[in-house]
Design an enzyme around this catalytic site. Structure first.
Site, PDB file in Angstrom:
ATOM      1  N   GLU A 142       4.553  -5.470   7.317  1.00  0.00           N
ATOM      2  CA  GLU A 142       3.861  -4.402   8.054  1.00  0.00           C
ATOM      3  C   GLU A 142       4.334  -4.206   9.494  1.00  0.00           C
ATOM      4  OE1 GLU A 142       2.429  -6.456   5.944  1.00  0.00           O
ATOM      5  OE2 GLU A 142       0.969  -5.372   4.726  1.00  0.00           O
ATOM      6  N   ALA A 187       0.868  -1.176   0.000  1.00  0.00           N
ATOM      7  CA  ALA A 187       0.000   0.000   0.000  1.00  0.00           C
ATOM      8  C   ALA A 187       0.904   1.225   0.000  1.00  0.00           C
ATOM      9  CB  ALA A 187      -0.877  -0.024   1.244  1.00  0.00           C
ATOM     10  N   GLY A 190       0.483  -4.897   0.835  1.00  0.00           N
ATOM     11  CA  GLY A 190      -0.727  -4.891   0.005  1.00  0.00           C
ATOM     12  C   GLY A 190      -0.524  -5.557  -1.346  1.00  0.00           C
ATOM     13  N   GLU A 228      -0.973  -9.111  -0.635  1.00  0.00           N
ATOM     14  CA  GLU A 228      -2.406  -9.286  -0.334  1.00  0.00           C
ATOM     15  C   GLU A 228      -3.226  -9.279  -1.623  1.00  0.00           C
ATOM     16  OE1 GLU A 228      -2.232  -6.068   2.625  1.00  0.00           O
ATOM     17  OE2 GLU A 228      -3.226  -7.472   4.007  1.00  0.00           O
TER      18      GLU A 228
HETATM   19  N1  COA Z   1       4.590   3.088  -0.591  1.00  0.00           N
HETATM   20  C1  COA Z   1       5.013   4.249  -1.121  1.00  0.00           C
HETATM   21  N2  COA Z   1       6.143   4.365  -1.822  1.00  0.00           N
HETATM   22  C2  COA Z   1       6.877   3.267  -2.006  1.00  0.00           C
HETATM   23  C3  COA Z   1       6.518   2.016  -1.482  1.00  0.00           C
HETATM   24  C4  COA Z   1       5.321   1.949  -0.742  1.00  0.00           C
HETATM   25  N3  COA Z   1       4.865   0.818  -0.217  1.00  0.00           N
HETATM   26  N4  COA Z   1       7.470   1.114  -1.799  1.00  0.00           N
HETATM   27  C5  COA Z   1       8.400   1.765  -2.529  1.00  0.00           C
HETATM   28  N5  COA Z   1       8.041   3.072  -2.644  1.00  0.00           N
HETATM   29  C6  COA Z   1       8.767   4.141  -3.345  1.00  0.00           C
HETATM   30  C7  COA Z   1       9.982   4.609  -2.559  1.00  0.00           C
HETATM   31  O1  COA Z   1       9.579   5.560  -1.574  1.00  0.00           O
HETATM   32  C8  COA Z   1      10.801   5.218  -3.654  1.00  0.00           C
HETATM   33  O2  COA Z   1      10.269   6.474  -4.006  1.00  0.00           O
HETATM   34  P1  COA Z   1      11.254   7.744  -4.195  1.00  0.00           P
HETATM   35  O3  COA Z   1      12.154   7.347  -5.324  1.00  0.00           O
HETATM   36  O4  COA Z   1      10.310   8.862  -4.555  1.00  0.00           O
HETATM   37  O5  COA Z   1      11.978   7.908  -2.911  1.00  0.00           O
HETATM   38  C9  COA Z   1      10.550   4.289  -4.834  1.00  0.00           C
HETATM   39  O6  COA Z   1       9.326   3.630  -4.551  1.00  0.00           O
HETATM   40  C10 COA Z   1      11.620   3.232  -5.029  1.00  0.00           C
HETATM   41  O7  COA Z   1      11.755   2.508  -3.803  1.00  0.00           O
HETATM   42  P2  COA Z   1      13.157   2.307  -3.035  1.00  0.00           P
HETATM   43  O8  COA Z   1      12.862   2.021  -1.607  1.00  0.00           O
HETATM   44  O9  COA Z   1      14.082   3.435  -3.348  1.00  0.00           O
HETATM   45  O10 COA Z   1      13.700   0.996  -3.775  1.00  0.00           O
HETATM   46  P3  COA Z   1      14.709  -0.085  -3.183  1.00  0.00           P
HETATM   47  O11 COA Z   1      15.120  -0.946  -4.315  1.00  0.00           O
HETATM   48  O12 COA Z   1      15.792   0.580  -2.390  1.00  0.00           O
HETATM   49  O13 COA Z   1      13.854  -0.963  -2.142  1.00  0.00           O
HETATM   50  C11 COA Z   1      11.896  -2.176  -1.402  1.00  0.00           C
HETATM   51  C12 COA Z   1      12.798  -1.763  -2.593  1.00  0.00           C
HETATM   52  C13 COA Z   1      10.666  -2.892  -1.963  1.00  0.00           C
HETATM   53  C14 COA Z   1      12.676  -3.136  -0.490  1.00  0.00           C
HETATM   54  C15 COA Z   1      11.493  -0.914  -0.616  1.00  0.00           C
HETATM   55  O14 COA Z   1      10.955   0.047  -1.537  1.00  0.00           O
HETATM   56  C16 COA Z   1      10.463  -1.133   0.456  1.00  0.00           C
HETATM   57  O15 COA Z   1      10.781  -1.673   1.496  1.00  0.00           O
HETATM   58  N6  COA Z   1       9.192  -0.690   0.230  1.00  0.00           N
HETATM   59  C17 COA Z   1       8.155  -0.736   1.203  1.00  0.00           C
HETATM   60  C18 COA Z   1       7.633  -2.138   1.378  1.00  0.00           C
HETATM   61  C19 COA Z   1       6.576  -2.184   2.475  1.00  0.00           C
HETATM   62  O16 COA Z   1       6.845  -1.984   3.630  1.00  0.00           O
HETATM   63  N7  COA Z   1       5.326  -2.434   2.066  1.00  0.00           N
HETATM   64  C20 COA Z   1       4.236  -2.551   2.972  1.00  0.00           C
HETATM   65  C21 COA Z   1       3.509  -1.267   3.071  1.00  0.00           C
HETATM   66  S1  COA Z   1       2.209  -1.373   4.272  1.00  0.00           S
END
Ligand code: COA
Length: 260
Positions: A135, A66, A112, A115
């Site tokens: 989460e 999400a 999400g 999910e």
């Molecule tokens: N919501 C909003 N933005 C998100 C996102 C999310 N769930 N997941 C990734 N993004 C965005 C990042 O903020 C970043 O945006 P920016 O370039 O404007 O800063 C962009 O997507 C790229 O993500 P980034 O984290 O830089 O890539 P990465 O390769 O370093 O890491 C992940 C990849 C998937 C490990 C990491 O993005 C992550 O942990 N995301 C969240 C996962 C999560 O907790 N999901 C559950 C949400 S309830």
């Protein structure tokens, strides 16, 4: 409705829905969820759609969760509404769709995103895909049905471990525990999804819809799944598909189903 966060394409009666927010790793914001609701509900009675494949744009992510930026300042009431609305308008709608829906996981399927994949009827993941419900590392728990659907798919013990540890697992582990149906090699993800969907689309659409409802009833508390099966089984006898299926069998030919 014009879609700004989804790419939609119908090829040979397969509707391809690509979540298209690549620079945010296809995170599900409110607008994307509204578009998903619209496309799934508006195609539910479209005879030009025999099945649906959901995937993510780009090479990195299916959906990385999400959209965290949208709920960072929410209170409990807003959180409740977010989960309730998402579940009823998107995730439950996908799960209860009469059309078969396959999730093609082309990369990260987190929170999400996982999910969403779990609400689909079948999951195929690229060998390099990573899945998890992270989460609790954000001070939250899954809110789009993840605690329930993961437990149904992989059992309580594995679901507890994945949710409490917030760890990601790779495609091989996901396959081993039953979270995904198939692993696809690079370049073969959509091909594998299409192969399965095309086979399902040769079967009676009427019966496929009945089967989805009957299987889902097994996981719907308060519903007697055996009674649902009896009701859906009985419905089939009044369908044109049943008459066609039996006639084709007797005449030793391929059935041509109308879905009615
Ligand atoms: N919501 C909003 N933005 C998100 C996102 C999310 N769930 N997941 C990734 N993004 C965005 C990042 O903020 C970043 O945006 P920016 O370039 O404007 O800063 C962009 O997507 C790229 O993500 P980034 O984290 O830089 O890539 P990465 O390769 O370093 O890491 C992940 C990849 C998937 C490990 C990491 O993005 C992550 O942990 N995301 C969240 C996962 C999560 O907790 N999901 C559950 C949400 S309830």
């Amino acid at each position: 409705m014009n879609y700004t966060n989804l790419l939609i394409e119908n090829r040979d009666r397969i509707l391809y829905i690509t979540i298209n927010r690549e620079n945010k790793l296809n995170a599900l914001n409110k607008a994307t969820l509204a578009e998903l609701h619209d496309v799934i509900t508006s195609t539910s009675h479209d005879e030009q759609v025999g099945g649906i494949i959901i995937t993510g744009a780009g090479e990195k992510a299916f959906v990385a969760g999400a959209d965290i930026s949208e709920f960072s300042d929410f209170n409990a009431d807003e959180g409740r509404e977010l989960a309730r609305e998402g579940q009823s308008k998107v995730f439950d709608v996908i799960e209860n769709s009469e059309k078969p829906i396959i999730a093609a996981l082309n990369g990260f399927a987190l929170g999400g995103g996982l999910e969403l994949a779990m609400a689909c009827h079948i999951r195929i993941a690229l060998i390099t895909a990573k899945m998890g419900l992270p989460e609790v590392s954000l001070g939250l728990i899954p809110g789009y049905g993840g605690t329930q659907r993961l437990s149904h798919l992989v059992g309580k013990g594995k679901a507890m471990e994945m949710i409490l540890s917030a760890d990601m697992i790779n495609a091989e582990e996901a396959f081993r525990i039953g979270l995904i149906n198939h692993i696809a090699e690079p370049e073969q993800l959509l091909q594998k999804a299409e192969e399965i969907l095309k086979k399902i689309m040769t079967r009676s659409p009427f019966a496929v819809g009945c089967a989805i409802r009957a299987v889902n009833a097994a996981f719907n508390e308060g519903v007697n799944g055996y009674e649902t099966e009896i009701a859906e089984f009985s419905n089939c006898f009044d369908s044109e598909d049943f008459k066609e299926g039996i006639a084709a069998f007797i005449q030793k030919r391929k059935a041509v189903f109308s879905g009615k």
